[in-house]
Design a protein around this motif. Sequence first.
Motif, PDB file in Angstrom:
ATOM      1  N   CYS A   1       0.817  -1.207   0.000  1.00  0.00           N
ATOM      2  CA  CYS A   1       0.000   0.000   0.000  1.00  0.00           C
ATOM      3  C   CYS A   1       0.855   1.263   0.000  1.00  0.00           C
ATOM      4  CB  CYS A   1      -0.936  -0.011   1.205  1.00  0.00           C
ATOM      5  SG  CYS A   1      -0.043  -0.152   2.769  1.00  0.00           S
ATOM      6  N   ILE A   2       1.863   1.349  -0.833  1.00  0.00           N
ATOM      7  CA  ILE A   2       2.782   2.485  -0.824  1.00  0.00           C
ATOM      8  C   ILE A   2       2.110   3.727  -1.388  1.00  0.00           C
ATOM      9  CG2 ILE A   2       4.932   3.412  -1.781  1.00  0.00           C
ATOM     10  CD1 ILE A   2       6.012   0.577  -1.814  1.00  0.00           C
ATOM     11  N   ASP A   3       2.172   4.804  -0.620  1.00  0.00           N
ATOM     12  CA  ASP A   3       1.788   6.132  -1.109  1.00  0.00           C
ATOM     13  C   ASP A   3       3.073   6.692  -1.718  1.00  0.00           C
ATOM     14  OD1 ASP A   3       1.211   8.789  -1.543  1.00  0.00           O
ATOM     15  OD2 ASP A   3       0.263   9.101   0.416  1.00  0.00           O
ATOM     16  N   PHE A   4       3.322   6.368  -2.973  1.00  0.00           N
ATOM     17  CA  PHE A   4       4.610   6.608  -3.599  1.00  0.00           C
ATOM     18  C   PHE A   4       5.056   8.063  -3.518  1.00  0.00           C
ATOM     19  CE2 PHE A   4       7.436   7.544  -7.135  1.00  0.00           C
ATOM     20  CZ  PHE A   4       8.456   6.640  -6.865  1.00  0.00           C
ATOM     21  N   ASP A   5       4.203   9.000  -3.869  1.00  0.00           N
ATOM     22  CA  ASP A   5       4.602  10.409  -3.875  1.00  0.00           C
ATOM     23  C   ASP A   5       5.048  10.862  -2.483  1.00  0.00           C
ATOM     24  OD1 ASP A   5       4.067  10.621  -6.588  1.00  0.00           O
ATOM     25  OD2 ASP A   5       2.012  11.338  -6.248  1.00  0.00           O
ATOM     26  N   HIS A   6       4.265  10.521  -1.486  1.00  0.00           N
ATOM     27  CA  HIS A   6       4.600  10.893  -0.106  1.00  0.00           C
ATOM     28  C   HIS A   6       5.879  10.187   0.343  1.00  0.00           C
ATOM     29  CE1 HIS A   6       3.965  12.178   3.983  1.00  0.00           C
ATOM     30  NE2 HIS A   6       3.982  10.932   4.399  1.00  0.00           N
ATOM     31  N   ALA A   7       5.972   8.909   0.097  1.00  0.00           N
ATOM     32  CA  ALA A   7       7.138   8.127   0.519  1.00  0.00           C
ATOM     33  C   ALA A   7       8.406   8.628  -0.172  1.00  0.00           C
ATOM     34  CB  ALA A   7       6.912   6.645   0.229  1.00  0.00           C
ATOM     35  N   GLU A   8       8.315   8.953  -1.445  1.00  0.00           N
ATOM     36  CA  GLU A   8       9.489   9.428  -2.183  1.00  0.00           C
ATOM     37  C   GLU A   8       9.937  10.800  -1.688  1.00  0.00           C
ATOM     38  OE1 GLU A   8      12.728   9.181  -4.494  1.00  0.00           O
ATOM     39  OE2 GLU A   8      11.322   7.583  -4.018  1.00  0.00           O
ATOM     40  N   ARG A   9       8.993  11.688  -1.364  1.00  0.00           N
ATOM     41  CA  ARG A   9       9.360  12.999  -0.803  1.00  0.00           C
ATOM     42  C   ARG A   9      10.107  12.817   0.516  1.00  0.00           C
ATOM     43  NH1 ARG A   9       4.270  14.471  -2.561  1.00  0.00           N
ATOM     44  NH2 ARG A   9       3.393  14.208  -0.479  1.00  0.00           N
ATOM     45  N   LEU A  10       9.623  11.929   1.345  1.00  0.00           N
ATOM     46  CA  LEU A  10      10.279  11.673   2.624  1.00  0.00           C
ATOM     47  C   LEU A  10      11.655  11.047   2.428  1.00  0.00           C
ATOM     48  CD1 LEU A  10       7.312  10.387   4.776  1.00  0.00           C
ATOM     49  CD2 LEU A  10       8.486  12.579   4.962  1.00  0.00           C
ATOM     50  N   ARG A  11      11.751  10.094   1.530  1.00  0.00           N
ATOM     51  CA  ARG A  11      13.028   9.423   1.273  1.00  0.00           C
ATOM     52  C   ARG A  11      14.071  10.414   0.793  1.00  0.00           C
ATOM     53  NH1 ARG A  11      14.434   4.487  -2.758  1.00  0.00           N
ATOM     54  NH2 ARG A  11      13.945   6.052  -4.321  1.00  0.00           N
ATOM     55  N   ALA A  12      13.662  11.388  -0.014  1.00  0.00           N
ATOM     56  CA  ALA A  12      14.586  12.387  -0.539  1.00  0.00           C
ATOM     57  C   ALA A  12      15.130  13.308   0.556  1.00  0.00           C
ATOM     58  CB  ALA A  12      13.905  13.206  -1.631  1.00  0.00           C
ATOM     59  N   THR A  13      14.420  13.423   1.678  1.00  0.00           N
ATOM     60  CA  THR A  13      14.877  14.301   2.759  1.00  0.00           C
ATOM     61  C   THR A  13      15.846  13.612   3.716  1.00  0.00           C
ATOM     62  OG1 THR A  13      13.064  13.743   4.269  1.00  0.00           O
ATOM     63  CG2 THR A  13      12.690  15.567   2.710  1.00  0.00           C
ATOM     64  N   LEU A  14      15.950  12.295   3.651  1.00  0.00           N
ATOM     65  CA  LEU A  14      16.832  11.576   4.565  1.00  0.00           C
ATOM     66  C   LEU A  14      18.297  11.836   4.232  1.00  0.00           C
ATOM     67  CD1 LEU A  14      15.051   8.105   4.820  1.00  0.00           C
ATOM     68  CD2 LEU A  14      15.012   9.984   6.470  1.00  0.00           C
ATOM     69  N   PRO A  15      19.160  11.893   5.236  1.00  0.00           N
ATOM     70  CA  PRO A  15      20.585  12.066   4.969  1.00  0.00           C
ATOM     71  C   PRO A  15      21.158  10.820   4.281  1.00  0.00           C
ATOM     72  CG  PRO A  15      20.160  11.854   7.329  1.00  0.00           C
ATOM     73  CD  PRO A  15      18.837  11.846   6.649  1.00  0.00           C
ATOM     74  N   GLN A  16      22.282  11.022   3.617  1.00  0.00           N
ATOM     75  CA  GLN A  16      22.956   9.921   2.939  1.00  0.00           C
ATOM     76  C   GLN A  16      23.424   8.881   3.958  1.00  0.00           C
ATOM     77  OE1 GLN A  16      23.226   9.524  -0.435  1.00  0.00           O
ATOM     78  NE2 GLN A  16      21.854  11.295  -0.476  1.00  0.00           N
ATOM     79  N   PHE A  17      23.647   7.660   3.482  1.00  0.00           N
ATOM     80  CA  PHE A  17      24.001   6.548   4.367  1.00  0.00           C
ATOM     81  C   PHE A  17      25.274   6.828   5.157  1.00  0.00           C
ATOM     82  CE2 PHE A  17      25.826   2.398   5.377  1.00  0.00           C
ATOM     83  CZ  PHE A  17      24.751   1.842   6.061  1.00  0.00           C
ATOM     84  N   ASP A  18      26.304   7.429   4.539  1.00  0.00           N
ATOM     85  CA  ASP A  18      27.548   7.693   5.263  1.00  0.00           C
ATOM     86  C   ASP A  18      27.339   8.703   6.390  1.00  0.00           C
ATOM     87  OD1 ASP A  18      27.134   9.655   3.323  1.00  0.00           O
ATOM     88  OD2 ASP A  18      29.274  10.048   3.071  1.00  0.00           O
ATOM     89  N   GLU A  19      26.439   9.659   6.195  1.00  0.00           N
ATOM     90  CA  GLU A  19      26.122  10.618   7.247  1.00  0.00           C
ATOM     91  C   GLU A  19      25.366   9.933   8.383  1.00  0.00           C
ATOM     92  OE1 GLU A  19      25.680  13.971   9.592  1.00  0.00           O
ATOM     93  OE2 GLU A  19      27.081  13.550   7.963  1.00  0.00           O
ATOM     94  N   VAL A  20      24.445   9.061   8.061  1.00  0.00           N
ATOM     95  CA  VAL A  20      23.705   8.321   9.085  1.00  0.00           C
ATOM     96  C   VAL A  20      24.659   7.412   9.861  1.00  0.00           C
ATOM     97  CG1 VAL A  20      21.893   6.604   9.478  1.00  0.00           C
ATOM     98  CG2 VAL A  20      21.519   8.449   7.852  1.00  0.00           C
ATOM     99  N   THR A  21      25.598   6.805   9.169  1.00  0.00           N
ATOM    100  CA  THR A  21      26.589   5.942   9.815  1.00  0.00           C
ATOM    101  C   THR A  21      27.422   6.746  10.809  1.00  0.00           C
ATOM    102  OG1 THR A  21      26.679   4.501   7.896  1.00  0.00           O
ATOM    103  CG2 THR A  21      28.553   4.407   9.411  1.00  0.00           C
ATOM    104  N   ARG A  22      27.862   7.932  10.405  1.00  0.00           N
ATOM    105  CA  ARG A  22      28.664   8.798  11.281  1.00  0.00           C
ATOM    106  C   ARG A  22      27.850   9.194  12.515  1.00  0.00           C
ATOM    107  NH1 ARG A  22      29.518  14.117  12.102  1.00  0.00           N
ATOM    108  NH2 ARG A  22      28.007  14.772  10.543  1.00  0.00           N
ATOM    109  N   ARG A  23      26.596   9.540  12.314  1.00  0.00           N
ATOM    110  CA  ARG A  23      25.739   9.905  13.449  1.00  0.00           C
ATOM    111  C   ARG A  23      25.528   8.724  14.391  1.00  0.00           C
ATOM    112  NH1 ARG A  23      20.931  13.351  10.461  1.00  0.00           N
ATOM    113  NH2 ARG A  23      22.277  14.990   9.626  1.00  0.00           N
ATOM    114  N   ALA A  24      25.327   7.545  13.826  1.00  0.00           N
ATOM    115  CA  ALA A  24      25.114   6.348  14.647  1.00  0.00           C
ATOM    116  C   ALA A  24      26.354   6.046  15.485  1.00  0.00           C
ATOM    117  CB  ALA A  24      24.759   5.158  13.763  1.00  0.00           C
ATOM    118  N   GLU A  25      27.541   6.227  14.911  1.00  0.00           N
ATOM    119  CA  GLU A  25      28.777   5.988  15.665  1.00  0.00           C
ATOM    120  C   GLU A  25      28.890   6.956  16.838  1.00  0.00           C
ATOM    121  OE1 GLU A  25      31.791   6.309  12.673  1.00  0.00           O
ATOM    122  OE2 GLU A  25      31.365   4.318  11.864  1.00  0.00           O
TER     123      GLU A  25
END
Length: 120
Positions: free
Chosen positions: A10-34
């Motif tokens: 049941c993906i609301d593609f437009d909404h989900a894609e807008r949110l996904r585009a706002t997330l930081p890149q994986f390397d930034e998330v990794t640095r924050r998690a560390e």
Amino acid sequence: MRDDRCELLCIDFDHAERLRATLPQFDEVTRRAERLRALGDPTRLRIAQALHVGDELCVCDLAWIVGSSQGLVSHHLRQLRSAGLVTSRRNGKLVMYRLNAEARRLLIAVAAPATEADPA
């Protein structure tokens, strides 16, 4: 039926894609998690809290404040420094430690007292 999954796609593609585009890149998330992981140890969190309040402290003072040995505090300070949360400078025979600005922001976020509205 499992309670943790949708029963149909049941993906609301437009909404989900807008949110996904706002997330930081994986390397930034990794640095924050560390950095968050570095604050996940009770002794390191106490050291960080002491530095937050005391601004700049040496290992001797930190050991007394948190009630641990200088060796243990030094070990935890190295981990905090490796995570990019603490800086140090030599002052004669002393090494002085302080939190950087990002560490202060993280500490405020993770060490804030829980409110009644927070889920347990």
